[in-house]
Design a protein around this motif. Sequence first.
Motif, mmCIF file in Angstrom:
data_model
loop_
_atom_site.group_PDB
_atom_site.id
_atom_site.type_symbol
_atom_site.label_atom_id
_atom_site.label_comp_id
_atom_site.label_asym_id
_atom_site.label_seq_id
_atom_site.Cartn_x
_atom_site.Cartn_y
_atom_site.Cartn_z
ATOM 1 N N TYR A 167 0.876 -1.335 -0.228
ATOM 2 C CA TYR A 167 0.420 0.067 -0.119
ATOM 3 C C TYR A 167 0.833 1.232 0.374
ATOM 4 C CZ TYR A 167 -3.711 -3.028 0.692
ATOM 5 O OH TYR A 167 -5.287 -4.149 0.961
ATOM 6 N N SER A 168 1.947 1.659 0.885
ATOM 7 C CA SER A 168 3.394 2.297 0.955
ATOM 8 C C SER A 168 3.976 2.629 -0.347
ATOM 9 C CB SER A 168 3.249 2.217 1.825
ATOM 10 O OG SER A 168 2.465 2.683 2.906
ATOM 11 N N LEU A 169 4.176 1.844 -1.017
ATOM 12 C CA LEU A 169 5.324 2.173 -2.040
ATOM 13 C C LEU A 169 4.935 2.717 -2.668
ATOM 14 C CD1 LEU A 169 7.366 -1.362 -2.323
ATOM 15 C CD2 LEU A 169 8.056 0.927 -0.742
ATOM 16 N N PRO A 170 3.273 1.956 -3.814
ATOM 17 C CA PRO A 170 3.326 2.804 -4.798
ATOM 18 C C PRO A 170 3.165 4.356 -4.507
ATOM 19 C CG PRO A 170 1.496 0.334 -4.205
ATOM 20 C CD PRO A 170 2.904 1.162 -3.236
ATOM 21 N N ALA A 171 3.373 4.427 -3.438
ATOM 22 C CA ALA A 171 3.388 6.511 -3.589
ATOM 23 C C ALA A 171 4.325 7.220 -3.825
ATOM 24 C CB ALA A 171 3.094 6.802 -1.975
ATOM 25 N N PHE A 172 5.737 5.842 -3.895
ATOM 26 C CA PHE A 172 6.937 6.009 -4.813
ATOM 27 C C PHE A 172 7.416 5.515 -5.823
ATOM 28 C CE2 PHE A 172 6.867 5.786 0.600
ATOM 29 C CZ PHE A 172 7.624 7.061 0.667
ATOM 30 N N GLY A 173 5.823 5.321 -6.629
ATOM 31 C CA GLY A 173 6.095 4.894 -7.815
ATOM 32 C C GLY A 173 6.540 3.290 -8.117
ATOM 33 N N ILE A 174 6.548 2.789 -6.660
ATOM 34 C CA ILE A 174 6.813 1.507 -6.866
ATOM 35 C C ILE A 174 5.490 0.470 -7.173
ATOM 36 C CG2 ILE A 174 7.651 -0.542 -5.936
ATOM 37 C CD1 ILE A 174 10.158 0.841 -5.063
#
Lengths: 227, 253
Positions: free
Chosen positions: A77-84
Amino acid sequence: MIGDITYIIEEYWPLLLEGLKNTLIITAVSYAIGVALGLALALIRVYGPRPAAAAVTAYVEAIRGTPMLVQLFIIYYSLPAFGIVLDPLTAAIAAIGLNSGAYQAEYFRGAISAIPRGQWEAALSIGLRKWQAVRHVIIPQTWRVALPAMTNELIYLLKYSSIAYFVTVPELVFMGKYIGSKTYMYIQVYTIIAMIYVALALIASEGMARLEKKLSIPGISVTTPRQ
Amino acid sequence: MGEVLRVENLWKSYGRHEVLRGITFSINEGETKVIIGPSGTGKSTLLRCINLLVRPDKGKIFLDGEEITRPGVDEASVRARIGFVFQHFNLFLHLTALENVMLGLTKVRGLPREEAERIAKEALLSVGISEDLWRKYPAQLSGGQKQRVAIARAIAMNPRLILFDEPTSALDPELIGEVLKVMEKLAREGMTMLVVTHEIGFAMKVADEVMFMDEGRIVERGPPEEVILRPKHERTRRFLSRIWELYDLGVQR
Ligand SMILES: Nc1ncnc2c1ncn2[C@@H]1O[C@H](COP(=O)(O)OP(=O)(O)OP(=O)(O)O)[C@@H](O)[C@H]1O
Ligand SMILES: [Mg+2]
């Protein structure tokens, strides 16, 4: 009860099989990642330069100090915020593999420190370079000492693979829940799932026992696995 | 006869404890020198300095005229030219006797397997380890057999010099003889050796020179008959009288 179970198996075996397949994939791949990462981390911690060793210690403590589910949610859930952005299966494998790497680093570190210091000195004394001493003397002994702990870890991962359910990977528990909601035979479904896990655990420990026997060498002591 | 090893004014401290305090000596090709001395006087530290396992604080060591204590020296290639036989054998636990001897030949010298195997077998035979023991693991060998395999591991590398650190101290009394016999044979065949040992019988028979070390210094040195039978220094005398006591007990048993 028995009738219900045969009914479920006859009716839903493709789903159960699909769940089993995903459980096996998550377990096998994250275990492989855990072994490779754990060995690398342990070697850095024992032989690496001090800052690198400290970084490994920090990583191991951070992983061991947080629930695996939280680690999974961070990755998913949190990595997508960094584009992953990872798909559920990849996220689950990454989370479990990274987690297992930290634990296995500790097993391997324990195994390495159980190797008598004289082995290292003898390796250097015949003219091996440090990396050669690690490769030809330390690592072959590390496996053998760490195998019982590695067996435990494999069986843990088999069970922990079920946290992939929380990010909607259709593994065994996920399928169980789904079939239960269709049939309202939760007890029967979970009985089947439990039996599958028990069978897998037995196969895994039997396989590892064989491997241990095959690799065993008189005089190389074995550490008791951590619970 | 060329000089194989020269140690010049070697100093080493651990914290404030001065373990080596100005050690100087040399060994010529084919010579065997024996170091005796009480526990904790730095004998092992000296050997470990020569093998570059320990860095001295001061002083120089030369192997075949090349300074091996200079910064930037290729430590592994120096160690490959110096054999080391440990008190506790330190055979590789996961390898058979034969593989123990082969490892350095294949990985350090880069020899093909067959040639390494041939040299290793030759070395094992020369220390009296026969074919039935080649596939045994260290845990399946007696102490005397282990130490002879360790000696084979050292000689297979065809070193310029072999260092022995109390090679018989960890052995049961009845196994000491077989190891000393191998060492005697090596010395007779012209191997250059530096031996730390309390086996004064061996020293009498084999040594070209005996050095008595105490508190980090070489207190007395000379031919074995002199140092062992007619020691000049009080400390040498005191130490030897203790060794003789043990030796006599051993002989009587
Ligand atoms: N790595 C180390 N750190 C601190 N002190 C050390 C270290 N290695 C050796 N020493 C100390 O240096 C002194 C000399 O040790 P060394 O092993 O060289 O003696 P030795 O003459 O070989 O004795 P022994 O007959 O017991 O083998 C001892 O007091 C020992 O405690
Ligand atoms: Mg010593």
